[in-house]
Design an enzyme around this catalytic site. Structure first.
Site, PDB file in Angstrom:
ATOM      1  N   ASP A 193     -21.993 -11.169  -8.724  1.00 44.94           N
ATOM      2  CA  ASP A 193     -22.477 -12.515  -8.381  1.00 44.94           C
ATOM      3  C   ASP A 193     -22.756 -13.351  -9.629  1.00 44.94           C
ATOM      4  OD1 ASP A 193     -23.486 -14.762  -7.211  1.00 44.94           O
ATOM      5  OD2 ASP A 193     -25.313 -13.834  -6.442  1.00 44.94           O
ATOM      6  N   LYS A 224     -25.842  -9.378 -11.027  1.00 41.61           N
ATOM      7  CA  LYS A 224     -25.876 -10.771 -11.465  1.00 41.61           C
ATOM      8  C   LYS A 224     -25.291 -10.867 -12.870  1.00 41.61           C
ATOM      9  CE  LYS A 224     -28.333 -12.587  -7.995  1.00 41.61           C
ATOM     10  NZ  LYS A 224     -27.890 -13.723  -7.145  1.00 41.61           N
ATOM     11  N   CYS A 258     -30.387 -13.544   1.123  1.00 35.14           N
ATOM     12  CA  CYS A 258     -31.732 -14.099   1.195  1.00 35.14           C
ATOM     13  C   CYS A 258     -32.118 -14.670  -0.154  1.00 35.14           C
ATOM     14  CB  CYS A 258     -32.738 -13.017   1.602  1.00 35.14           C
ATOM     15  SG  CYS A 258     -32.951 -11.702   0.364  1.00 35.14           S
ATOM     16  N   LYS A 279     -25.715  -5.063  -6.240  1.00 34.47           N
ATOM     17  CA  LYS A 279     -25.290  -6.433  -6.519  1.00 34.47           C
ATOM     18  C   LYS A 279     -25.632  -6.715  -7.977  1.00 34.47           C
ATOM     19  CE  LYS A 279     -25.883 -11.179  -4.916  1.00 34.47           C
ATOM     20  NZ  LYS A 279     -26.373 -12.006  -3.796  1.00 34.47           N
ATOM     21  N   LYS A 318     -27.356 -17.375   4.808  1.00 34.07           N
ATOM     22  CA  LYS A 318     -28.770 -17.312   4.428  1.00 34.07           C
ATOM     23  C   LYS A 318     -29.528 -18.269   5.340  1.00 34.07           C
ATOM     24  CE  LYS A 318     -28.179 -16.167  -0.482  1.00 34.07           C
ATOM     25  NZ  LYS A 318     -28.273 -16.666  -1.882  1.00 34.07           N
ATOM     26  N   ASP A 365     -32.753  -7.691  -0.324  1.00 29.36           N
ATOM     27  CA  ASP A 365     -33.759  -6.980  -1.115  1.00 29.36           C
ATOM     28  C   ASP A 365     -34.826  -7.900  -1.693  1.00 29.36           C
ATOM     29  OD1 ASP A 365     -32.266  -8.238  -3.102  1.00 29.36           O
ATOM     30  OD2 ASP A 365     -32.244  -6.500  -4.448  1.00 29.36           O
ATOM     31  N   THR A 384     -30.380  -5.292  -6.349  1.00 29.61           N
ATOM     32  CA  THR A 384     -29.869  -6.227  -7.342  1.00 29.61           C
ATOM     33  C   THR A 384     -30.190  -5.802  -8.764  1.00 29.61           C
ATOM     34  OG1 THR A 384     -30.135  -8.039  -5.765  1.00 29.61           O
ATOM     35  CG2 THR A 384     -29.861  -8.646  -8.077  1.00 29.61           C
TER      36      THR A 384
END
Length: 329
Positions: A175, A150, A274, A148, A246, A298, A125
């Site tokens: 995301d 953010k 997660c 990923k 999740k 992660d 991330t």
């Protein structure tokens, strides 16, 4: 056989702030459940999430309310009606799975009837920061198979262009954590295509996503905050193309597997995610991850110190925990 239940609050400091559209974390707050019976011990972890009205205190209170039932022998099936979906049920459910594996001398994979978890590609991330800082973070992991990113609604174009320039070959999940609206999503779709985005995760609020029904996105949209359990799929299937399972949302591996199988049965894509958590959360989630198109586990990578024997990251490949850690006696 009688059991003994213990639930406690465990704190894990992070190496760097974990910043998303709705706030920033500097530590992970987990609830750890330990079940002991006949000299054997099962463990489970849940991470309460304020977005869903949860706190460590509320989770510990919920677990205490069912202590007598669990200690008297309530199983995973009974647990589904004793607690609602959420972090508290996740911690207890996963402790029951772990204890059952040790009592039967069979792994959780064997109990499920599935292969043992193996190394798999899991997203690393890049959190919200200035475009330059995000590019620096992306460059450091640019050889990983999956990133990923953010973002929020402030300047996502600059952030995403910076990350893609720094990591030109990675698959990409974007995301916004519900921070966009319909107008911004429609406006930014061409950019997502240009940057070769593989998945757009929960771009708009889960309470304002009805317009997605019948919408054909340029990039597949994944439901995260909008989906918790299998019963949600009647609505979700008409609005999203992918479902993020999740265990803290579903309320444990039992409900997580049910949601994963129901997602596949409807022909939707599957993701495993997660919270920022320790490897105790991830060990259970690996049993959904092996079925998934996208894996984002992660959480422990952000911890200054994880639980001993937990998962390890090698260049974006997640290695399962050591034997005996969870679910593998």
């Amino acid at each position: 056989m009688s059991r003994s239940l213990r639930a406690q609050h465990d704190r894990f400091l992070l190496t760097h702030p974990f910043r998303i559209s709705r706030g920033v974390k500097t530590q992970a707050d987990a609830v750890t459940v330990t079940l002991e019976a006949g000299g054997l011990t099962g463990r489970g972890e849940g991470v309460p999430y304020p977005r869903y009205g949860e706190s460590v205190e509320s989770a510990l209170t919920a677990i205490e309310r069912i202590r007598a039932d669990i200690e008297a022998g309530a199983d995973r099936a009974a647990l589904q009606s004793l607690l609602p979906p959420g972090a508290a049920r996740n911690a207890v459910d996963c402790a029951l799975w772990d204890l059952e594996a040790r009592q039967s001398s069979r792994s959780v994979a064997e109990l499920i009837g599935a292969p043992e978890p193996l190394r798999l590609a899991s997203a690393l991330t890049v959190v919200i920061d200035t475009p330059d800082a995000m590019a620096h973070a992306a460059r450091a992991v640019s050889t990983s198979p999956l990133l990923k990113v953010k973002v929020d609604a402030q300047d996502p174009e600059a952030q995403l262009r910076a990350v893609r320039a720094a990591a030109p070959d990675c698959r990409l999940i974007v995301d916004p954590n519900e921070s966009w609206d319909e107008a911004l999503l429609r406006e930014i779709e061409p950019l997502l295509v240009e940057l070769r985005t593989d998945l757009l995760e929960q771009p708009v609020s889960a309470t304002e996503d009805d317009w997605l029904e019948g919408f054909t996105p340029a990039v597949p949209i994944c439901a995260d905050e909008a989906v918790h359990v299998a019963a949600d799929l009647d609505v979700i299937a008409s609005r999203y193309q992918v479902v993020n399972v999740k265990l803290d949302k579903a309320g444990g591996l039992t409900a997580g597997l049910e949601l994963a199988h129901a997602t596949r049965a409807r022909g939707l894509g599957l993701m495993t995610g997660c919270m920022v958590s320790s490897s105790l959360s991830i060990a259970a989630a690996l049993h959904v991850a092996r079925m998934s198109d996208f894996v984002d586990l992660d959480g422990p990578i952000w911890l200054a110190e994880d639980r001993a024997g937990g998962v390890r990251d090698e260049g974006g490949m997640l290695l399962p925990p050591a034997r005996g850690f969870w679910g593998r006696p």
